[in-house]
Design a protein around this motif. Sequence first.
Motif, PDB file in Angstrom:
ATOM      1  N   ILE A 154     -22.357  13.056  -2.215  1.00 24.63           N
ATOM      2  CA  ILE A 154     -21.475  13.440  -3.239  1.00 24.63           C
ATOM      3  C   ILE A 154     -20.170  12.664  -2.744  1.00 24.63           C
ATOM      4  CG2 ILE A 154     -20.266  14.933  -4.724  1.00 24.63           C
ATOM      5  CD1 ILE A 154     -22.767  16.630  -4.350  1.00 24.63           C
ATOM      6  N   ILE A 155     -19.528  12.995  -1.717  1.00 28.45           N
ATOM      7  CA  ILE A 155     -18.355  12.217  -1.132  1.00 28.45           C
ATOM      8  C   ILE A 155     -18.628  11.022  -1.364  1.00 28.45           C
ATOM      9  CG2 ILE A 155     -16.685  11.945   0.630  1.00 28.45           C
ATOM     10  CD1 ILE A 155     -17.273  14.925   1.235  1.00 28.45           C
ATOM     11  N   GLY A 156     -19.576  10.369  -0.965  1.00 27.07           N
ATOM     12  CA  GLY A 156     -19.874   8.791  -0.679  1.00 27.07           C
ATOM     13  C   GLY A 156     -19.780   8.427  -2.134  1.00 27.07           C
ATOM     14  N   GLY A 157     -20.546   9.091  -3.022  1.00 25.86           N
ATOM     15  CA  GLY A 157     -20.564   8.507  -4.428  1.00 25.86           C
ATOM     16  C   GLY A 157     -19.134   8.592  -5.189  1.00 25.86           C
ATOM     17  N   ILE A 158     -18.361   9.539  -4.682  1.00 27.11           N
ATOM     18  CA  ILE A 158     -17.140   9.526  -5.372  1.00 27.11           C
ATOM     19  C   ILE A 158     -16.050   8.560  -4.759  1.00 27.11           C
ATOM     20  CG2 ILE A 158     -15.216  11.065  -5.811  1.00 27.11           C
ATOM     21  CD1 ILE A 158     -16.603  13.455  -5.696  1.00 27.11           C
ATOM     22  N   ILE A 159     -16.180   8.278  -3.487  1.00 24.74           N
ATOM     23  CA  ILE A 159     -15.229   7.181  -3.056  1.00 24.74           C
ATOM     24  C   ILE A 159     -15.665   5.561  -3.379  1.00 24.74           C
ATOM     25  CG2 ILE A 159     -14.977   5.874  -0.863  1.00 24.74           C
ATOM     26  CD1 ILE A 159     -15.349   8.386   0.725  1.00 24.74           C
ATOM     27  N   ALA A 160     -16.948   5.638  -3.656  1.00 25.50           N
ATOM     28  CA  ALA A 160     -17.493   4.387  -4.613  1.00 25.50           C
ATOM     29  C   ALA A 160     -16.817   4.305  -5.848  1.00 25.50           C
ATOM     30  CB  ALA A 160     -19.114   4.452  -4.296  1.00 25.50           C
ATOM     31  N   GLY A 161     -16.960   5.323  -6.745  1.00 29.73           N
ATOM     32  CA  GLY A 161     -16.439   5.566  -7.802  1.00 29.73           C
ATOM     33  C   GLY A 161     -14.991   4.975  -7.990  1.00 29.73           C
ATOM     34  N   ALA A 162     -14.354   5.517  -6.936  1.00 29.77           N
ATOM     35  CA  ALA A 162     -12.749   5.244  -6.776  1.00 29.77           C
ATOM     36  C   ALA A 162     -12.593   3.729  -6.486  1.00 29.77           C
ATOM     37  CB  ALA A 162     -12.287   6.092  -5.732  1.00 29.77           C
ATOM     38  N   CYS A 163     -13.578   3.238  -5.446  1.00 31.46           N
ATOM     39  CA  CYS A 163     -13.272   1.768  -5.194  1.00 31.46           C
ATOM     40  C   CYS A 163     -13.566   1.018  -6.438  1.00 31.46           C
ATOM     41  CB  CYS A 163     -14.506   1.341  -3.992  1.00 31.46           C
ATOM     42  SG  CYS A 163     -13.424   2.214  -2.455  1.00 31.46           S
ATOM     43  N   LEU A 164     -14.520   1.413  -7.512  1.00 28.72           N
ATOM     44  CA  LEU A 164     -15.134   0.447  -8.321  1.00 28.72           C
ATOM     45  C   LEU A 164     -13.997   0.488  -9.291  1.00 28.72           C
ATOM     46  CD1 LEU A 164     -18.647   1.946  -8.911  1.00 28.72           C
ATOM     47  CD2 LEU A 164     -18.147  -0.158  -8.304  1.00 28.72           C
ATOM     48  N   LEU A 165     -13.190   1.571  -9.439  1.00 31.54           N
ATOM     49  CA  LEU A 165     -12.034   1.699 -10.382  1.00 31.54           C
ATOM     50  C   LEU A 165     -11.088   0.501  -9.775  1.00 31.54           C
ATOM     51  CD1 LEU A 165     -10.506   2.637 -13.039  1.00 31.54           C
ATOM     52  CD2 LEU A 165      -9.804   4.589 -11.393  1.00 31.54           C
ATOM     53  N   LEU A 166     -10.811   0.773  -8.562  1.00 38.58           N
ATOM     54  CA  LEU A 166      -9.712  -0.021  -7.916  1.00 38.58           C
ATOM     55  C   LEU A 166     -10.051  -1.751  -8.290  1.00 38.58           C
ATOM     56  CD1 LEU A 166      -7.118  -0.321  -6.243  1.00 38.58           C
ATOM     57  CD2 LEU A 166      -8.879  -0.407  -4.167  1.00 38.58           C
ATOM     58  N   VAL A 167     -11.114  -1.874  -7.993  1.00 37.49           N
ATOM     59  CA  VAL A 167     -11.564  -3.377  -8.079  1.00 37.49           C
ATOM     60  C   VAL A 167     -11.712  -3.720  -9.492  1.00 37.49           C
ATOM     61  CG1 VAL A 167     -13.454  -4.947  -8.029  1.00 37.49           C
ATOM     62  CG2 VAL A 167     -13.165  -3.521  -5.962  1.00 37.49           C
ATOM     63  N   ALA A 168     -12.045  -3.059 -10.500  1.00 35.23           N
ATOM     64  CA  ALA A 168     -11.974  -3.046 -11.845  1.00 35.23           C
ATOM     65  C   ALA A 168     -10.486  -3.611 -12.379  1.00 35.23           C
ATOM     66  CB  ALA A 168     -12.691  -2.111 -12.637  1.00 35.23           C
ATOM     67  N   ASN A 169      -9.581  -2.940 -11.583  1.00 36.31           N
ATOM     68  CA  ASN A 169      -7.959  -3.059 -12.087  1.00 36.31           C
ATOM     69  C   ASN A 169      -7.699  -4.342 -11.385  1.00 36.31           C
ATOM     70  OD1 ASN A 169      -8.075  -0.887 -14.041  1.00 36.31           O
ATOM     71  ND2 ASN A 169      -7.617   0.593 -12.273  1.00 36.31           N
ATOM     72  N   VAL A 170      -8.197  -4.664 -10.351  1.00 33.16           N
ATOM     73  CA  VAL A 170      -7.304  -5.702  -9.425  1.00 33.16           C
ATOM     74  C   VAL A 170      -8.017  -7.127  -9.548  1.00 33.16           C
ATOM     75  CG1 VAL A 170      -7.036  -6.468  -7.104  1.00 33.16           C
ATOM     76  CG2 VAL A 170      -6.704  -4.079  -7.751  1.00 33.16           C
ATOM     77  N   VAL A 171      -9.229  -7.262  -9.875  1.00 29.71           N
ATOM     78  CA  VAL A 171      -9.757  -8.541 -10.042  1.00 29.71           C
ATOM     79  C   VAL A 171      -9.778  -8.855 -11.688  1.00 29.71           C
ATOM     80  CG1 VAL A 171     -11.329  -8.245  -8.269  1.00 29.71           C
ATOM     81  CG2 VAL A 171     -12.083  -7.685 -10.435  1.00 29.71           C
ATOM     82  N   ALA A 172      -9.880 -10.526 -11.802  1.00 32.90           N
ATOM     83  CA  ALA A 172      -9.616 -10.953 -12.799  1.00 32.90           C
ATOM     84  C   ALA A 172     -11.103 -10.778 -13.687  1.00 32.90           C
ATOM     85  CB  ALA A 172      -9.261 -12.390 -12.699  1.00 32.90           C
ATOM     86  N   ALA A 173     -12.165 -10.752 -13.001  1.00 41.17           N
ATOM     87  CA  ALA A 173     -13.425 -10.546 -14.035  1.00 41.17           C
ATOM     88  C   ALA A 173     -13.510  -9.113 -14.616  1.00 41.17           C
ATOM     89  CB  ALA A 173     -14.500 -10.630 -12.989  1.00 41.17           C
ATOM     90  N   PRO A 174     -13.945  -8.849 -16.036  1.00 40.18           N
ATOM     91  CA  PRO A 174     -13.879  -7.822 -16.646  1.00 40.18           C
ATOM     92  C   PRO A 174     -15.123  -7.097 -16.324  1.00 40.18           C
ATOM     93  CG  PRO A 174     -14.966  -9.481 -18.015  1.00 40.18           C
ATOM     94  CD  PRO A 174     -14.230 -10.218 -16.606  1.00 40.18           C
ATOM     95  N   ASP A 175     -14.843  -5.808 -16.446  1.00 42.39           N
ATOM     96  CA  ASP A 175     -16.155  -4.745 -16.115  1.00 42.39           C
ATOM     97  C   ASP A 175     -16.894  -4.912 -17.502  1.00 42.39           C
ATOM     98  OD1 ASP A 175     -18.037  -2.759 -16.094  1.00 42.39           O
ATOM     99  OD2 ASP A 175     -16.500  -1.299 -15.873  1.00 42.39           O
ATOM    100  N   LEU A 176     -18.230  -5.666 -17.224  1.00 39.18           N
ATOM    101  CA  LEU A 176     -19.122  -5.669 -18.442  1.00 39.18           C
ATOM    102  C   LEU A 176     -19.768  -4.801 -18.989  1.00 39.18           C
ATOM    103  CD1 LEU A 176     -20.518  -9.438 -17.643  1.00 39.18           C
ATOM    104  CD2 LEU A 176     -18.653  -8.794 -18.920  1.00 39.18           C
ATOM    105  N   THR A 177     -19.764  -3.593 -18.171  1.00 42.19           N
ATOM    106  CA  THR A 177     -20.451  -2.271 -18.747  1.00 42.19           C
ATOM    107  C   THR A 177     -19.407  -1.471 -19.415  1.00 42.19           C
ATOM    108  OG1 THR A 177     -19.835  -0.950 -16.717  1.00 42.19           O
ATOM    109  CG2 THR A 177     -21.925  -2.328 -16.523  1.00 42.19           C
ATOM    110  N   GLY A 178     -18.190  -1.717 -18.987  1.00 39.83           N
ATOM    111  CA  GLY A 178     -16.988  -0.943 -19.779  1.00 39.83           C
ATOM    112  C   GLY A 178     -16.788   0.552 -19.262  1.00 39.83           C
ATOM    113  N   ALA A 179     -17.649   0.809 -18.266  1.00 43.61           N
ATOM    114  CA  ALA A 179     -17.553   2.183 -17.812  1.00 43.61           C
ATOM    115  C   ALA A 179     -17.943   2.188 -16.316  1.00 43.61           C
ATOM    116  CB  ALA A 179     -18.548   3.122 -18.539  1.00 43.61           C
ATOM    117  N   LEU A 180     -17.739   1.202 -15.495  1.00 41.90           N
ATOM    118  CA  LEU A 180     -17.855   1.343 -13.684  1.00 41.90           C
ATOM    119  C   LEU A 180     -19.334   1.389 -13.629  1.00 41.90           C
ATOM    120  CD1 LEU A 180     -14.986   3.623 -13.036  1.00 41.90           C
ATOM    121  CD2 LEU A 180     -14.850   1.232 -13.330  1.00 41.90           C
ATOM    122  N   GLY A 181     -20.377   0.946 -14.617  1.00 41.67           N
ATOM    123  CA  GLY A 181     -21.612   1.047 -14.187  1.00 41.67           C
ATOM    124  C   GLY A 181     -22.129   2.269 -14.232  1.00 41.67           C
ATOM    125  N   SER A 182     -21.555   3.222 -15.043  1.00 34.78           N
ATOM    126  CA  SER A 182     -21.925   4.546 -15.182  1.00 34.78           C
ATOM    127  C   SER A 182     -23.473   4.626 -16.252  1.00 34.78           C
ATOM    128  CB  SER A 182     -20.940   5.473 -15.811  1.00 34.78           C
ATOM    129  OG  SER A 182     -20.370   5.129 -16.862  1.00 34.78           O
TER     130      SER A 182
END
Length: 225
Positions: free
Chosen positions: A86-114
């Motif tokens: 669960i900790i690993g999944g949460i850390i991954a979620g935080a990193c996905l949010l960080l990447v989505a806010n930093v890179v130019a490419a849009p999140d095509l799922t609109g919800a971090l792949g949830s």
Amino acid sequence: MKKYLAEMIGTFVLTFLGCATAMFLGCNTPAGVVGTAIAFGLTVVAMAYTIGGISGCHINPAITLAVALSGRMSWKDACGYWIGQIIGGIIAGACLLLVANVVAAPDLTGALGSNGVANAGGVWGACLVEIVATFIFVLVVLGTTDGKLGAGNFAGLAIGLTLILVHLVCINLTGTSVNPARSIGPAIFAGGQALSDLWVFICAPLVGAILSALVWKGLACEKEA
């Protein structure tokens, strides 16, 4: 403790690489679906041969539940695995949010792949999809890793290929969870409907895992007899 750390790292890698692929390839085209399915499956194969010798590479609370029910690990270790996953999944979620806010490419799922229930006809349709998919996936895990009847060093490959197949079927229905930890991390940071639907992707995979443990116990006992 190393086992729990290995599970945390493995779950982080699986969630991050799989969901990031969905985010940036999208799941609205055949190429995106296939690419995402391959990403999840290949990540499992890679982690199986990386941390398999340390923790067995469950990287999935549903698998850990089935293994514990099968008597292959203690409930104390199972709790440690769940915490790490669960900790690993949460850390991954935080990193996905960080990447989505930093890179130019849009999140095509609109919800971090949830994951979501809408395309499966609602909550109960999603529950059915996830229970059946998890049952199949975890049954393969139990069978291929069985000490007497399993596939030995080829287990990781069989498990990864099965995960690809499960994703090909389920991505356009639920986004494919079959793994509560993989669902928890992205949903926490995506919020909204993803977080509201999260209970489905915790409960349904666990039910599927329980069923697979019961079925495999029956199959293995019959074989031994």
